[in-house]
Design a protein around this motif. Structure first.
Motif, PDB file in Angstrom:
ATOM      1  N   THR A 152       1.189  -1.107  -0.166  1.00 32.40           N
ATOM      2  CA  THR A 152      -0.342   0.099   0.088  1.00 32.40           C
ATOM      3  C   THR A 152       0.601   0.886  -0.405  1.00 32.40           C
ATOM      4  OG1 THR A 152      -0.272  -0.120   2.352  1.00 32.40           O
ATOM      5  CG2 THR A 152      -1.952  -1.150   1.285  1.00 32.40           C
ATOM      6  N   VAL A 153       0.118   2.520  -0.386  1.00 31.81           N
ATOM      7  CA  VAL A 153       1.337   3.433  -0.385  1.00 31.81           C
ATOM      8  C   VAL A 153       1.940   3.725   1.183  1.00 31.81           C
ATOM      9  CG1 VAL A 153       0.957   6.430  -0.143  1.00 31.81           C
ATOM     10  CG2 VAL A 153      -0.125   4.695  -2.304  1.00 31.81           C
ATOM     11  N   ASP A 154       1.023   3.106   2.608  1.00 30.71           N
ATOM     12  CA  ASP A 154       1.361   3.644   3.642  1.00 30.71           C
ATOM     13  C   ASP A 154       2.558   2.733   4.046  1.00 30.71           C
ATOM     14  OD1 ASP A 154      -0.071   5.796   4.013  1.00 30.71           O
ATOM     15  OD2 ASP A 154      -1.687   4.541   4.950  1.00 30.71           O
ATOM     16  N   TRP A 193       4.358   1.369   1.741  1.00 27.46           N
ATOM     17  CA  TRP A 193       5.899   1.876   1.243  1.00 27.46           C
ATOM     18  C   TRP A 193       6.633   3.604   1.296  1.00 27.46           C
ATOM     19  CZ3 TRP A 193       7.756   1.104  -4.355  1.00 27.46           C
ATOM     20  CH2 TRP A 193       8.684   2.129  -4.648  1.00 27.46           C
ATOM     21  N   ASP A 194       5.828   3.862   2.143  1.00 30.40           N
ATOM     22  CA  ASP A 194       6.040   5.652   2.690  1.00 30.40           C
ATOM     23  C   ASP A 194       7.324   4.330   4.571  1.00 30.40           C
ATOM     24  OD1 ASP A 194       5.081   6.871   0.474  1.00 30.40           O
ATOM     25  OD2 ASP A 194       3.868   7.381   2.639  1.00 30.40           O
TER      26      ASP A 194
END
Length: 263
Positions: free
Chosen positions: A118-120, A122-123
């Motif tokens: 997810t984007v979270d 990944w970050d």
């Protein structure tokens, strides 16, 4: 458990230029980082490190103290918090002096699939495996300038070079280490600050042995390496020590691979 060759520290190189130098290591409480911390301490350097693992860090500090080696300065720190990381570096420098050496070691190679990212997530992976190195460098450079030079050593990864699957976010983050090294070499070099990448092969840390390797994996690894022994943290630390010392004074913008001929 892989059978590891014995390493006699008394037969390894001693670097007089490291004695009394202040060294900062990220992720220094366990694994490769702990081997790096120990190796600098044995050279008589003043060592500071941060790690999120409190118990392992305490055990390392106690191990050194019990061997009559100056214990390191250390704090628990989640390097995803850049302000906390930079604050810890500042406090450590105030305690033991401006850092002549920075070792950007911290990393986490947790396995994941393409579909699960997810984007979270990944970050979060970038916040552990990519971002801390730049901001640690930003923190130590003023002190290195005051000292008239220094050495930054970034820990890379052989995984992305081998096109290994199982951790795409980690591969992206660690592949950027070479770009960080090359991209900062010229501006830092003007101040006699050298910067290099040390790329380990598959090192038999406790984490790797308990989580990521099995007997079949051991045999596959040994069949792909050119040398018939498993890598240990001390092998990586030996290269780091050389690059930190005056012996590595004219080495910069380079990648030094320690992988038993695996890549």
């Amino acid at each position: 458990m892989p059978t590891l060759r014995p390493i006699d520290a008394t037969r390894l190189a001693t670097y007089p230029s490291l004695r009394g130098k202040s060294v900062f290591v990220t992720g220094g409480g366990s694994g490769i980082g702990a081997s790096i911390v120990k190796s600098f301490a044995l050279q008589g350097a003043r060592v500071a490190f941060v790690d999120i693992a409190k118990e392992a860090s305490q055990a390392l500090a106690q191990e050194l103290a019990s061997a009559d080696i100056a214990p390191p300065w250390w704090e628990v720190c989640d390097v995803r918090d850049v302000a906390a990381l930079q604050s810890a570096i500042s406090r450590a420098a105030a305690a033991i002096g401006d850092f002549a050496v920075l070792v950007n070691n911290v990393a986490s190679d947790d396995r994941h699939t393409i579909e699960s990212v997810t984007v979270d997530y990944w970050d979060d992976r970038m916040a552990i495996n990519q971002r801390p190195a730049f901001f640690a460098i930003q923190s130590v450079v003023p002190g290195m300038k005051r000292l008239g030079g220094g050495s930054v050593i970034n820990l890379g990864s052989s995984g992305w070079q081998l096109k290994a699957g199982g951790y795409p976010c980690y591969a992206v983050a660690k592949s950027s280490v070479n770009g960080l090294t090359r991209g900062l070499a010229q501006p830092l070099g003007a101040h006699r600050i050298r910067i290099n990448t040390v790329t380990p092969g598959w090192v038999m840390t406790e984490r790797q042995v308990t989580r990521n390797i099995d007997p079949q994996g051991e045999q596959t690894l040994l069949s792909q390496q050119c040398l018939p022994d498993f890598l240990q943290g001390e092998d990586i630390a030996s290269m780091v020590l050389f690059l930190a010392s005056d012996d590595g004074a004219m080495c910069s913008a380079q990648e030094f691979t320690v992988d038993a001929g695996w890549i």
